[in-house]
Design a protein around this motif. Structure first.
Motif: not given
Length: 201
Positions: A130, A132-133, A136-137
């Motif tokens: 979570s 990492e995602k 990135t976002e």
């Protein structure tokens, strides 16, 4: 409750050091309800026999049976809902990653009792994926709101870490905290440039 004194305070099912009452816990004077419906009194040694004479604080049933000492105070993790609310506030994301996490266990009708809020290897992996995602976002919005980002240097990264870190940690970062996160930035920067370093931090 009547006559509060330094002992224990019941909070969401946990016994927390700090405050308690020497009288029975219900307004009728008959005691609160403990395991198996037993009445509970909380107090200090000598206050009507409401504490065990074993030298430590204990719960005592209405029938005089000692129910044992209060459980230890522990730090609890965020519930899945609290996690979602936190990342919504910090990052402005509209997603709810906590909805895909392992379900929070409940005890006594509550999902925020520290004693049952374990963090298994599976949950730890869910947190990592979570993060990492979300990183990135969020990176584009984070950099666009940081005037010095165009320079792409360590000084700017340090400023970004201090500003965002104060919001994330809910207090101004100490020198040690800033240095640790700057070290993470430097690892990312060395392997992918300024944007990657900020994203990793």
């Amino acid at each position: 409750m009547r006559k509060c004194s330094a002992a224990w305070l019941t909070l969401t099912g946990l016994m927390v050091p700090g405050l308690a009452c020497t009288a029975n816990l219900n307004a009728e004077g008959g005691g609160g309800q403990g395991p198996n419906g037993a009445g509970i009194s909380v107090g200090t040694p000598g206050a009507g026999g409401s504490m065990a004479a074993s030298g430590g604080s204990s719960l005592v049933g209405g029938n005089g049976a000692v129910l044992g000492p209060p459980p230890p105070t522990v730090i609890r993790r965020l519930t899945n809902t609290e996690y979602d609310n936190t990342v919504h506030d910090l990052l402005g994301t509209k997603t709810s990653p906590g909805a895909a996490f392992l379900v929070d266990e409940k005890r006594l009708g509550f999902d925020n009792i520290a004693a049952v809020q374990t963090t298994s290897p599976v949950r730890a992996e869910q947190y990592m994926l979570s993060a990492e995602k979300l990183g990135t976002e969020a990176i584009a919005a984070l950099l666009s709101s940081t005037p010095c980002a165009a320079a792409g240097d360590a000084a700017c990264a340090g400023q970004l870490i201090r500003d965002f870190g104060q919001k994330a940690y809910r207090h101004p970062l100490s020198d040690a905290e800033s240095a640790r996160l700057l070290g993470v930035f430097q690892v990312g920067s060395a392997n992918g440039g300024f944007k990657r370093g900020v994203e990793l931090a």
